[in-house]
Scaffold this motif. Structure first.
Motif, PDB file in Angstrom:
ATOM      1  N   GLN A 168      32.675  46.323  47.047  1.00 17.71           N
ATOM      2  CA  GLN A 168      31.764  47.514  46.790  1.00 17.71           C
ATOM      3  C   GLN A 168      32.020  48.511  48.120  1.00 17.71           C
ATOM      4  OE1 GLN A 168      27.706  46.660  46.518  1.00 17.71           O
ATOM      5  NE2 GLN A 168      27.003  48.770  46.757  1.00 17.71           N
ATOM      6  N   ASP A 169      32.235  49.835  48.005  1.00 12.66           N
ATOM      7  CA  ASP A 169      32.257  50.810  48.783  1.00 12.66           C
ATOM      8  C   ASP A 169      31.170  51.704  48.752  1.00 12.66           C
ATOM      9  OD1 ASP A 169      33.264  52.130  51.124  1.00 12.66           O
ATOM     10  OD2 ASP A 169      34.543  53.594  49.774  1.00 12.66           O
ATOM     11  N   GLY A 170      30.154  51.614  49.375  1.00 15.45           N
ATOM     12  CA  GLY A 170      28.823  52.455  48.865  1.00 15.45           C
ATOM     13  C   GLY A 170      28.501  52.383  47.450  1.00 15.45           C
ATOM     14  N   SER A 171      28.515  53.570  46.664  1.00 12.48           N
ATOM     15  CA  SER A 171      28.310  53.558  45.332  1.00 12.48           C
ATOM     16  C   SER A 171      29.616  53.304  44.368  1.00 12.48           C
ATOM     17  CB  SER A 171      27.402  54.826  44.978  1.00 12.48           C
ATOM     18  OG  SER A 171      28.452  56.045  45.284  1.00 12.48           O
ATOM     19  N   THR A 172      30.805  53.053  44.951  1.00  8.50           N
ATOM     20  CA  THR A 172      31.844  52.667  44.136  1.00  8.50           C
ATOM     21  C   THR A 172      32.277  51.221  44.140  1.00  8.50           C
ATOM     22  OG1 THR A 172      32.843  55.040  44.981  1.00  8.50           O
ATOM     23  CG2 THR A 172      34.469  53.355  43.918  1.00  8.50           C
ATOM     24  N   VAL A 173      32.759  50.778  43.129  1.00  8.06           N
ATOM     25  CA  VAL A 173      33.277  49.435  42.974  1.00  8.06           C
ATOM     26  C   VAL A 173      34.864  49.470  42.725  1.00  8.06           C
ATOM     27  CG1 VAL A 173      33.248  47.126  41.788  1.00  8.06           C
ATOM     28  CG2 VAL A 173      30.862  48.555  42.041  1.00  8.06           C
ATOM     29  N   TRP A 174      35.370  48.713  43.566  1.00 10.90           N
ATOM     30  CA  TRP A 174      36.862  48.632  43.577  1.00 10.90           C
ATOM     31  C   TRP A 174      37.418  47.249  42.875  1.00 10.90           C
ATOM     32  CZ3 TRP A 174      40.513  52.476  44.382  1.00 10.90           C
ATOM     33  CH2 TRP A 174      39.899  53.640  44.961  1.00 10.90           C
ATOM     34  N   SER A 175      38.175  47.206  42.098  1.00  9.58           N
ATOM     35  CA  SER A 175      38.704  46.052  41.603  1.00  9.58           C
ATOM     36  C   SER A 175      40.254  46.083  41.673  1.00  9.58           C
ATOM     37  CB  SER A 175      38.640  45.753  40.027  1.00  9.58           C
ATOM     38  OG  SER A 175      37.062  45.874  39.840  1.00  9.58           O
ATOM     39  N   VAL A 176      40.796  44.970  42.214  1.00 16.96           N
ATOM     40  CA  VAL A 176      42.370  44.502  42.354  1.00 16.96           C
ATOM     41  C   VAL A 176      42.557  43.430  41.392  1.00 16.96           C
ATOM     42  CG1 VAL A 176      44.181  44.134  43.869  1.00 16.96           C
ATOM     43  CG2 VAL A 176      42.213  45.413  44.583  1.00 16.96           C
ATOM     44  N   VAL A 177      43.546  43.500  40.622  1.00 15.57           N
ATOM     45  CA  VAL A 177      43.747  42.580  39.375  1.00 15.57           C
ATOM     46  C   VAL A 177      45.035  42.049  39.626  1.00 15.57           C
ATOM     47  CG1 VAL A 177      43.609  41.828  37.043  1.00 15.57           C
ATOM     48  CG2 VAL A 177      42.046  43.428  37.973  1.00 15.57           C
ATOM     49  N   TYR A 178      45.475  40.734  39.798  1.00 16.37           N
ATOM     50  CA  TYR A 178      46.802  40.207  39.814  1.00 16.37           C
ATOM     51  C   TYR A 178      46.746  39.601  38.383  1.00 16.37           C
ATOM     52  CZ  TYR A 178      46.673  41.281  44.824  1.00 16.37           C
ATOM     53  OH  TYR A 178      46.463  41.892  46.011  1.00 16.37           O
ATOM     54  N   VAL A 179      48.174  39.759  37.435  1.00 21.60           N
ATOM     55  CA  VAL A 179      48.057  39.184  36.295  1.00 21.60           C
ATOM     56  C   VAL A 179      49.334  38.552  36.314  1.00 21.60           C
ATOM     57  CG1 VAL A 179      47.872  39.221  33.880  1.00 21.60           C
ATOM     58  CG2 VAL A 179      46.369  40.659  35.314  1.00 21.60           C
ATOM     59  N   ALA A 180      49.444  36.854  35.760  1.00 22.03           N
ATOM     60  CA  ALA A 180      51.029  36.537  35.530  1.00 22.03           C
ATOM     61  C   ALA A 180      50.794  35.391  34.629  1.00 22.03           C
ATOM     62  CB  ALA A 180      51.265  35.924  37.011  1.00 22.03           C
ATOM     63  N   GLN A 181      51.992  35.325  34.117  1.00 25.21           N
ATOM     64  CA  GLN A 181      52.087  34.170  33.008  1.00 25.21           C
ATOM     65  C   GLN A 181      51.688  32.670  33.669  1.00 25.21           C
ATOM     66  OE1 GLN A 181      55.344  33.916  30.430  1.00 25.21           O
ATOM     67  NE2 GLN A 181      55.361  31.884  30.232  1.00 25.21           N
ATOM     68  N   ILE A 182      50.976  31.835  33.014  1.00 27.03           N
ATOM     69  CA  ILE A 182      50.347  30.776  33.746  1.00 27.03           C
ATOM     70  C   ILE A 182      51.537  29.919  34.499  1.00 27.03           C
ATOM     71  CG2 ILE A 182      50.449  29.124  31.605  1.00 27.03           C
ATOM     72  CD1 ILE A 182      48.005  28.131  32.789  1.00 27.03           C
ATOM     73  N   ASN A 183      52.735  29.735  33.900  1.00 25.32           N
ATOM     74  CA  ASN A 183      53.617  28.940  34.543  1.00 25.32           C
ATOM     75  C   ASN A 183      54.175  29.476  35.850  1.00 25.32           C
ATOM     76  OD1 ASN A 183      54.934  31.098  33.240  1.00 25.32           O
ATOM     77  ND2 ASN A 183      56.727  29.633  33.026  1.00 25.32           N
ATOM     78  N   GLU A 184      53.878  31.051  36.144  1.00 28.88           N
ATOM     79  CA  GLU A 184      54.152  31.468  37.267  1.00 28.88           C
ATOM     80  C   GLU A 184      52.949  31.889  38.302  1.00 28.88           C
ATOM     81  OE1 GLU A 184      58.061  34.289  36.890  1.00 28.88           O
ATOM     82  OE2 GLU A 184      56.225  35.221  36.011  1.00 28.88           O
ATOM     83  N   PHE A 185      51.772  31.896  37.596  1.00 27.00           N
ATOM     84  CA  PHE A 185      50.562  32.080  38.414  1.00 27.00           C
ATOM     85  C   PHE A 185      50.486  31.363  39.689  1.00 27.00           C
ATOM     86  CE2 PHE A 185      46.103  31.881  39.406  1.00 27.00           C
ATOM     87  CZ  PHE A 185      45.640  33.174  39.339  1.00 27.00           C
ATOM     88  N   TYR A 186      50.372  30.232  39.438  1.00 25.08           N
ATOM     89  CA  TYR A 186      50.243  29.369  40.582  1.00 25.08           C
ATOM     90  C   TYR A 186      51.312  29.494  42.069  1.00 25.08           C
ATOM     91  CZ  TYR A 186      45.843  27.878  38.430  1.00 25.08           C
ATOM     92  OH  TYR A 186      44.677  27.785  37.563  1.00 25.08           O
ATOM     93  N   ASP A 187      52.625  29.617  41.506  1.00 27.16           N
ATOM     94  CA  ASP A 187      53.647  29.830  42.271  1.00 27.16           C
ATOM     95  C   ASP A 187      53.308  31.161  43.212  1.00 27.16           C
ATOM     96  OD1 ASP A 187      54.871  27.367  41.399  1.00 27.16           O
ATOM     97  OD2 ASP A 187      56.030  28.557  40.227  1.00 27.16           O
TER      98      ASP A 187
END
Length: 228
Positions: free
Chosen positions: A193-212
């Motif tokens: 949260q930045d004041g009245s603004t909400v920021w989202s950062v999303v990292y998406v990966a196939q499950i076999n690469e996600f944990y790597d």
């Protein structure tokens, strides 16, 4: 002529003896009274008894140790958060750093930035990082997230939600499991949260690469900042 006279039926000699006995009785009574008085006085203390003062236990002053206030951790200088060889991605509002294999891509209307990972022979889904913002709804960040999560696709499952600190900035860290077409993917999401603004950062990966890639994602989010 007075020798033969009598007083109260007694001769003058007898009266003299009686008077003498009376005087003697008075003297004896006086002496006895003096001795009795002296004896009574001797029973009294000759001086006031010494008063032994009662020593009251003095209360010991309890000194409460002063509490040392917890100091806010000094943020790590931003330059020290950027791994060597990483590349900067920047807009007019934000910046973030990622490994050099990532590159910018077309973003959706609601996104501020979108980045894709390099092609991978072992993955059918190309890694994607997106950054977006929206007005805060509700009276807190948690209320805002509760509202958004209630509208989430039931096929997507949240497996983690917890509060974290990103270089002294409070954030909510969430992990989701879902599917894109026929590919199982995981999402790592950070919301701030930045004041009245909400920021989202999303990292998406196939499950076999996600944990790597998870350590790189965790390092990347530390380089996110609002530059305005």
């Amino acid at each position: 002529m007075t020798k033969g006279r009598k007083y109260f039926g007694m001769t003058l000699q007898q009266v003299g003896i009686l008077v003498g006995l009376g005087v003697l009785a008075c003297l004896l009574f006086g002496v006895t009274g003096i001795f009795a008085l002296r004896k009574g006085l001797s029973g009294l203390p000759s001086r006031a008894p010494a008063v032994t003062p009662t020593i009251r236990p003095t209360s010991t002053l309890m000194v409460i140790p002063s509490l040392t206030p917890t100091e806010t951790a000094t943020p790590v200088p931003y330059d020290q958060l950027i791994p060597a060889g990483w590349k900067q991605f920047k807009t007019g509002l934000i910046e973030i750093w990622l490994p050099p294999t990532f590159k910018s891509t077309n973003k959706a209307p609601a996104e501020e930035l979108a980045v894709l990972g390099a092609n991978s022979k072992k993955s059918l889904y190309k890694m994607r990082i997106s950054i977006s913002y929206e007005p805060l709804s509700g009276d807190s960040l948690d209320a805002h997230l509760d509202d958004r999560l209630s509208k989430m696709d039931p096929a997507t499952r949240m497996v983690e939600r917890r509060k974290v600190s990103l270089n002294s900035t409070e954030a909510v860290r969430m992990v989701f499991e879902g599917r894109v077409e026929t590919v199982d993917v995981n999402e790592l999401v950070f919301v701030m949260q930045d004041g009245s603004t909400v920021w989202s950062v999303v990292y998406v990966a196939q499950i076999n690469e996600f944990y790597d890639m998870l350590p790189a994602f965790e390092q990347s989010i530390k380089t996110f900042r609002i530059v305005r």
